[in-house]
Structure formats: C-alpha cells, structure tokens
Design an enzyme around this catalytic site. Sequence first.
Site, PDB file in Angstrom:
ATOM      1  N   CYS A 143      -7.060   4.226  -9.640  1.00 35.84           N
ATOM      2  CA  CYS A 143      -7.049   5.329  -8.673  1.00 35.84           C
ATOM      3  C   CYS A 143      -8.469   5.762  -8.320  1.00 35.84           C
ATOM      4  O   CYS A 143      -9.378   5.709  -9.163  1.00 35.84           O
ATOM      5  CB  CYS A 143      -6.300   6.527  -9.241  1.00 35.84           C
ATOM      6  SG  CYS A 143      -4.635   6.140  -9.765  1.00 35.84           S
ATOM      7  N   GLY A 189       0.866 -10.225 -13.663  1.00 35.07           N
ATOM      8  CA  GLY A 189       0.219 -10.777 -12.472  1.00 35.07           C
ATOM      9  C   GLY A 189       0.853 -12.097 -12.094  1.00 35.07           C
ATOM     10  O   GLY A 189       0.466 -13.156 -12.585  1.00 35.07           O
ATOM     11  N   GLY A 190       1.874 -12.049 -11.260  1.00 37.63           N
ATOM     12  CA  GLY A 190       2.481 -13.276 -10.731  1.00 37.63           C
ATOM     13  C   GLY A 190       3.465 -13.971 -11.643  1.00 37.63           C
ATOM     14  O   GLY A 190       3.872 -15.097 -11.370  1.00 37.63           O
ATOM     15  N   ASN A 240      -3.840  -5.464 -12.713  1.00 32.53           N
ATOM     16  CA  ASN A 240      -3.239  -4.756 -11.589  1.00 32.53           C
ATOM     17  C   ASN A 240      -3.415  -5.647 -10.355  1.00 32.53           C
ATOM     18  O   ASN A 240      -3.956  -6.750 -10.449  1.00 32.53           O
ATOM     19  CB  ASN A 240      -3.922  -3.392 -11.411  1.00 32.53           C
ATOM     20  CG  ASN A 240      -2.993  -2.356 -10.811  1.00 32.53           C
ATOM     21  OD1 ASN A 240      -2.098  -2.697 -10.048  1.00 32.53           O
ATOM     22  ND2 ASN A 240      -3.217  -1.098 -11.138  1.00 32.53           N
ATOM     23  N   SER A 253       0.865  -1.175   0.000  1.00 30.92           N
ATOM     24  CA  SER A 253       0.000   0.000   0.000  1.00 30.92           C
ATOM     25  C   SER A 253       0.905   1.229   0.000  1.00 30.92           C
ATOM     26  O   SER A 253       0.869   2.050   0.910  1.00 30.92           O
ATOM     27  CB  SER A 253      -0.914  -0.005   1.234  1.00 30.92           C
ATOM     28  OG  SER A 253      -1.759   1.115   1.221  1.00 30.92           O
ATOM     29  N   VAL A 254       1.739   1.311  -1.036  1.00 25.09           N
ATOM     30  CA  VAL A 254       2.732   2.386  -1.125  1.00 25.09           C
ATOM     31  C   VAL A 254       2.051   3.735  -1.342  1.00 25.09           C
ATOM     32  O   VAL A 254       2.491   4.758  -0.834  1.00 25.09           O
ATOM     33  CB  VAL A 254       3.759   2.086  -2.246  1.00 25.09           C
ATOM     34  CG1 VAL A 254       4.670   3.277  -2.476  1.00 25.09           C
ATOM     35  CG2 VAL A 254       4.574   0.844  -1.882  1.00 25.09           C
TER      36      VAL A 254
END
Length: 303
Positions: A131, A244-245, A193, A70-71
């Site tokens: 966002c 994603g991964g 994302n 959670s930057v």
Amino acid sequence: MVDTKVTLSGLVLDNPIIPASGTFGYGKEYTEFYDLNILGSISFKGTTVEARFGNPQPRIAECSQGMINSVGLQNPGLEAVIAKELPELAQIYQKPVIANVSGFSIDEYAACAKAMDQQEQVGIIEVNVSCPNVHDGGMAFGVLPESAAAVTEAVKKVTTKPVYIKLSPNVTDIVSIAKACESAGADGLSLINTLLGMRIDIKKRQPVIANKMGGFSGPAIFPVAVRMVYQAAKAVNIPVIGMGGISTAQDVIEMMMAGASAVQIGAANLVNPYVCKEIIEELPHLMEKLGIQRLEDIIGIVE
C-alpha cells in the site's frame, strides 16, 4: 499413506493449500462448490480501517496466461469485517483463518492488526505492505527495507499472534526487504504479491483499466514467484508462504521445493472455482508418484 500436513509458526494445517486474499472474498460464494473445511486455511479479503469502495471501473483486464486487476482494496472496513464477515465465515469454516490487513499509514496497519489479533478464529495476521504511504510521497511501504521494517515493528508491538509480511515483487532486491522484516520481528513472509502491469485498448487508444496500471497475476508470473520465494527462503530463518501463478499440484510441489512452507492460490480461483479442491485431491497422488512421504520434507530441498 502420505502426510500433507504443514506447520506455520506453530499452526498445523491439514494441507498447504490456502486461497489468497482478494480472490476468495470471505468464502461464501465458494460454499456452492465444495466444503471449505478441506482447505489448509483461508486468507480472507484485505481489510482497511475505513470502508473502501475501490477504484473506478473498468478495473479488470484479461491477459494471455493471467489478468490485471486494480480493485483498490474494496472492503467494508474493519468494524464491519469483525462484526459481520468473520462471524459468517466461522459458520462455514471451522479452522483458523489468515487475516490480511492493509493501511495507508503505520498507525492504520497497527490498528487493523491489533483488532484482528483479538479475534479468536484468526490464526495468522498477514500484512500487505504494497500500500502507498500517504505521509511519505505515496511510495509503497514494501519497496524499501526501512519502511517494510517499520510496519513490521509497529504491528508486532500490538499483536500476540504470528505476523506474516506480504512482500511486493516490484522491487530490485527482495532479499534485503525479507531480511529487514525478519530483523524487525516478522514471524513469516508471504510472497509474491502481484507484479505491476498494463494493457492498452488499441481501438480506443487508451489504457484498458481506468487506473491505467494494476496488479498482474496468473500462471505467467509463476517462474518469477518461484525465483523470489527461493531467494527469500534461503535468506531468512522464518517460514515463507509462496504464491504467484500457482494453478496445479505440480506447481505446489515446485514452490515448496523452492522454500515455501505453504502456498496460496489466487487468480486460478477466478478461472476455476474448484481449483483448490482439485489440487488438494491430486496432491497425495503426486506425492506418491514422486516418492514424497511427508510434504514438509521437501520444503527448501533445492540448494
């Protein structure tokens, strides 16, 4: 010899490997490990109009097969990125880069995209619609087809370079959002994302992350990413960058068979700074084993 080249909206990449935004900074730290020019491209750290200090700490939580962050879009702001970070990046990386932009209003998205469009080294503009819309109750732009399309349309009006919309997986129907972005003029899509995740410290009896929840990434989300890339790629006629991964050359092949024209490597960079280099080196050998002559031939091959 096998051919690892791929094309994104007319931009030819030597290979499909792109470090994902937010996991590679502006590349400087990674120059200690290898020559960045082996990469297909680089999606540099997400840019907002104003500088952001990010969310309170702690803002990273480790998980089995992944991590939560959670930057909070920490970055020096549009002006500083253009004046300082991009020229410095140009000294260490000579290929076109991907400019990841974010905003808290449609006007902010447009302002960021317009400025990045004027930068010679930017080949693609990647728009992060995860966002919150501060003018509409804080709901993320990317969770509704209408708001994702509105951002796409606004950005396309002020840009000449290819625009790729980075989609959130935290939705009920990824296909409707992918189609809405395509209809609004998107040149391509990036997905997925991070998923929304949470960890609790059972000794302190409180969330590990100060912001309570954050973006879950890493190998654990790979099957979800493959499924969503497959669904989106089948529904649209524009290129898809899959992420994603992804952490191995096998993952790259699988993601491309699902429909991705290129891939981004995210959390794996934080675990192994050599991961992109290792995948680029392994990819031709794996292609030979699988009888793949041209990498582009396998894009979306799975029906």
